[in-house]
Design a protein around this motif. Structure first.
Motif, PDB file in Angstrom:
ATOM      1  N   CYS A 243      37.686 -16.164   2.069  1.00  6.78           N
ATOM      2  CA  CYS A 243      38.724 -15.014   1.608  1.00  6.78           C
ATOM      3  C   CYS A 243      37.733 -13.640   2.441  1.00  6.78           C
ATOM      4  N   SER A 244      37.411 -13.761   4.067  1.00 10.11           N
ATOM      5  CA  SER A 244      36.416 -12.650   4.181  1.00 10.11           C
ATOM      6  C   SER A 244      37.108 -11.693   4.811  1.00 10.11           C
ATOM      7  N   GLY A 245      38.481 -10.973   4.600  1.00  9.50           N
ATOM      8  CA  GLY A 245      39.050 -10.056   4.958  1.00  9.50           C
ATOM      9  C   GLY A 245      39.510  -9.456   4.172  1.00  9.50           C
ATOM     10  N   SER A 246      39.352  -9.603   2.169  1.00  5.28           N
ATOM     11  CA  SER A 246      39.656  -9.324   1.951  1.00  5.28           C
ATOM     12  C   SER A 246      39.519  -7.661   1.524  1.00  5.28           C
ATOM     13  N   SER A 247      40.147  -6.976   0.637  1.00  2.96           N
ATOM     14  CA  SER A 247      39.384  -5.422   0.275  1.00  2.96           C
ATOM     15  C   SER A 247      38.891  -4.924  -0.714  1.00  2.96           C
ATOM     16  N   ALA A 248      39.194  -6.545  -1.769  1.00  2.00           N
ATOM     17  CA  ALA A 248      38.817  -6.699  -3.021  1.00  2.00           C
ATOM     18  C   ALA A 248      36.797  -6.729  -3.460  1.00  2.00           C
ATOM     19  N   HIS A 249      36.476  -5.426  -4.029  1.00  2.00           N
ATOM     20  CA  HIS A 249      35.055  -5.009  -3.591  1.00  2.00           C
ATOM     21  C   HIS A 249      34.176  -4.915  -5.119  1.00  2.00           C
ATOM     22  N   ARG A 250      35.438  -5.699  -6.155  1.00  2.00           N
ATOM     23  CA  ARG A 250      34.525  -5.578  -7.174  1.00  2.00           C
ATOM     24  C   ARG A 250      35.353  -7.786  -7.978  1.00  2.00           C
ATOM     25  N   ARG A 251      34.917  -8.061  -8.236  1.00  2.00           N
ATOM     26  CA  ARG A 251      35.727  -9.890  -9.099  1.00  2.00           C
ATOM     27  C   ARG A 251      36.809  -9.279 -10.192  1.00  2.00           C
ATOM     28  N   GLN A 252      37.089  -8.424 -10.306  1.00  3.01           N
ATOM     29  CA  GLN A 252      37.684  -8.297 -11.525  1.00  3.01           C
ATOM     30  C   GLN A 252      38.933  -7.806 -10.618  1.00  3.01           C
ATOM     31  N   ASP A 253      39.060  -6.997  -9.179  1.00  2.00           N
ATOM     32  CA  ASP A 253      39.782  -6.516  -8.443  1.00  2.00           C
ATOM     33  C   ASP A 253      40.302  -7.768  -7.869  1.00  2.00           C
ATOM     34  N   ALA A 254      39.821  -8.295  -7.849  1.00  2.00           N
ATOM     35  CA  ALA A 254      40.340  -9.804  -6.989  1.00  2.00           C
ATOM     36  C   ALA A 254      41.496 -10.668  -7.847  1.00  2.00           C
ATOM     37  N   PRO A 255      42.517 -11.008  -7.268  1.00  2.00           N
ATOM     38  CA  PRO A 255      43.221 -12.234  -7.886  1.00  2.00           C
ATOM     39  C   PRO A 255      42.350 -13.405  -8.441  1.00  2.00           C
ATOM     40  N   ALA A 256      43.184 -13.209  -9.580  1.00  2.00           N
ATOM     41  CA  ALA A 256      42.601 -14.516 -10.816  1.00  2.00           C
ATOM     42  C   ALA A 256      42.882 -16.254  -9.827  1.00  2.00           C
ATOM     43  N   VAL A 257      41.676 -16.999  -9.961  1.00  2.00           N
ATOM     44  CA  VAL A 257      42.019 -17.924  -9.016  1.00  2.00           C
ATOM     45  C   VAL A 257      41.583 -19.294 -10.248  1.00  2.00           C
ATOM     46  N   TYR A 258      42.463 -20.710  -9.816  1.00  2.00           N
ATOM     47  CA  TYR A 258      41.956 -21.770 -10.387  1.00  2.00           C
ATOM     48  C   TYR A 258      41.788 -23.112 -10.082  1.00  2.00           C
ATOM     49  N   ASP A 259      41.368 -23.661 -10.274  1.00  4.33           N
ATOM     50  CA  ASP A 259      41.255 -25.052  -9.547  1.00  4.33           C
ATOM     51  C   ASP A 259      41.945 -26.155 -10.773  1.00  4.33           C
ATOM     52  N   MET A 260      43.045 -26.892  -9.474  1.00  8.94           N
ATOM     53  CA  MET A 260      43.800 -28.628  -9.729  1.00  8.94           C
ATOM     54  C   MET A 260      42.902 -28.846 -10.761  1.00  8.94           C
ATOM     55  N   THR A 261      43.835 -30.151 -11.603  1.00 11.83           N
ATOM     56  CA  THR A 261      42.913 -30.764 -12.151  1.00 11.83           C
ATOM     57  C   THR A 261      44.241 -31.825 -12.155  1.00 11.83           C
ATOM     58  N   THR A 262      43.719 -32.572 -12.907  1.00 12.27           N
ATOM     59  CA  THR A 262      44.478 -34.302 -12.894  1.00 12.27           C
ATOM     60  C   THR A 262      44.864 -34.265 -14.235  1.00 12.27           C
ATOM     61  N   VAL A 263      44.981 -33.178 -15.081  1.00 15.16           N
ATOM     62  CA  VAL A 263      45.339 -33.229 -16.323  1.00 15.16           C
ATOM     63  C   VAL A 263      47.564 -34.201 -16.130  1.00 15.16           C
ATOM     64  N   ALA A 264      48.240 -33.647 -15.518  1.00 16.16           N
ATOM     65  CA  ALA A 264      49.571 -34.370 -15.468  1.00 16.16           C
ATOM     66  C   ALA A 264      50.180 -33.351 -14.239  1.00 16.16           C
ATOM     67  N   TYR A 265      51.019 -34.175 -13.506  1.00 15.15           N
ATOM     68  CA  TYR A 265      52.309 -34.143 -12.686  1.00 15.15           C
ATOM     69  C   TYR A 265      53.216 -34.250 -13.037  1.00 15.15           C
ATOM     70  N   VAL A 266      53.814 -33.163 -12.713  1.00 12.66           N
ATOM     71  CA  VAL A 266      55.858 -33.823 -13.460  1.00 12.66           C
ATOM     72  C   VAL A 266      55.924 -33.371 -12.083  1.00 12.66           C
ATOM     73  N   ALA A 267      57.399 -33.926 -11.969  1.00 13.82           N
ATOM     74  CA  ALA A 267      58.689 -33.856 -10.207  1.00 13.82           C
ATOM     75  C   ALA A 267      59.678 -34.703 -10.888  1.00 13.82           C
ATOM     76  N   THR A 268      60.465 -33.950  -9.764  1.00 15.14           N
ATOM     77  CA  THR A 268      61.570 -35.678 -10.045  1.00 15.14           C
ATOM     78  C   THR A 268      61.020 -36.714  -8.652  1.00 15.14           C
ATOM     79  N   PRO A 269      62.024 -36.819  -9.773  1.00 22.05           N
ATOM     80  CA  PRO A 269      61.694 -38.565  -8.549  1.00 22.05           C
ATOM     81  C   PRO A 269      62.214 -38.346  -6.730  1.00 22.05           C
ATOM     82  N   THR A 270      63.815 -37.699  -6.569  1.00 24.92           N
ATOM     83  CA  THR A 270      64.118 -36.916  -5.108  1.00 24.92           C
ATOM     84  C   THR A 270      63.051 -36.779  -4.755  1.00 24.92           C
ATOM     85  N   PHE A 271      62.087 -35.407  -5.501  1.00 26.53           N
ATOM     86  CA  PHE A 271      61.524 -34.230  -4.264  1.00 26.53           C
ATOM     87  C   PHE A 271      60.415 -35.187  -3.994  1.00 26.53           C
ATOM     88  N   ILE A 272      60.054 -35.998  -4.918  1.00 28.19           N
ATOM     89  CA  ILE A 272      58.672 -36.971  -4.416  1.00 28.19           C
ATOM     90  C   ILE A 272      59.588 -38.196  -3.014  1.00 28.19           C
TER      91      ILE A 272
END
Length: 233
Positions: A157-186
């Motif tokens: 994200c080289s175009g970000s204007s955040a200069h401190r980590r505290q100012d940047a959006p929190a980011v998360y890693d996806m995990t394989t703990v669980a996925y929930v969906a409707t059969p129709t969507f899949i």
């Protein structure tokens, strides 16, 4: 609503051969997902989709129904999304109609019952898919880079204007703990993020995703620590 849970487990893992039947804390790896599913309020049926005779025998030993996965959907290159579709279509052809699809990958043995129940609570008519995430240790705004063939690198994200980590959006890693969906969507979409996705945050110690022996050793250590703490209470 009727809720069906699925564990998709191939027999030919390359990163850690035989990982889905490898013993962890007294049970084969795949059994940890089965045992959690059996404790989740609201799950009506549990299925294991596999191409492996060994995995099928273990699944049946733990009291769940096996769906035989075609060989072409059990390769390293076959998208698991297609295995999801196969399982749903197979059950529909057998006359099974259900409202909610839950995938509990065998590679995430440290999930809790509460993690899965939180995901089920998030699925509604405004949500197509629920995934699980855990706080990321690195950030695309500060210490994740892309590089070209000459090694020239820049922040993701080289175009970000955040200069401190505290100012940047929190980011998360996806995990394989669980996925929930409707059969129709899949059945009518090509990937998870084709729709409206909500996420449930799980702590890192329950989000281990086993791909190789190092991940497996980490899971062994965390599981032993959990059991020792429980015994000590």
């Amino acid at each position: 609503m009727s809720v069906y849970a699925f564990i998709f487990a191939r027999g030919n893992s390359k990163g850690l051969p035989g990982k889905n039947i490898r013993m962890l804390g007294g049970h084969p790896l795949i059994a940890h997902s089965i045992r959690v599913a059996q404790q989740v309020a609201g799950i009506d049926r549990i299925f294991v989709s596999t191409d492996s005779d060994e995995i099928a025998v273990i699944a049946e030993t733990y009291g769940v129904t096996v769906i035989r996965r075609p060989d072409e959907l059990a390769t390293d290159t076959a998208p698991e999304w297609l295995a999801w579709r196969h399982a749903i279509s197979y059950l529909h052809a057998q006359g099974h109609k259900f409202d909610v699809f839950v995938s509990l990958p065998a590679t995430s043995p440290l999930r809790s019952v509460e993690d899965v129940e939180q995901c089920l609570a998030c699925i509604d008519r405004h949500t197509d898919v629920v995934v699980t995430v855990t706080p990321a240790s690195r950030s695309p705004f500060f210490n994740m880079v892309v590089r070209d063939s000459d090694g020239v690198s820049q922040l993701v994200c080289s175009g970000s204007s955040a200069h401190r980590r505290q100012d940047a959006p929190a980011v998360y890693d996806m995990t394989t703990v669980a996925y929930v969906a409707t059969p129709t969507f899949i059945l009518t979409n090509e990937r998870i993020f084709s729709g409206r996705v909500r996420s449930v945050i799980v702590p890192r110690h329950r989000a281990v995703d086993i791909d190789d022996i190092y991940d497996f050793k980490m899971a062994e250590m965390l599981l032993a620590d959990k059991e020792n703490n429980y015994v000590g209470r």
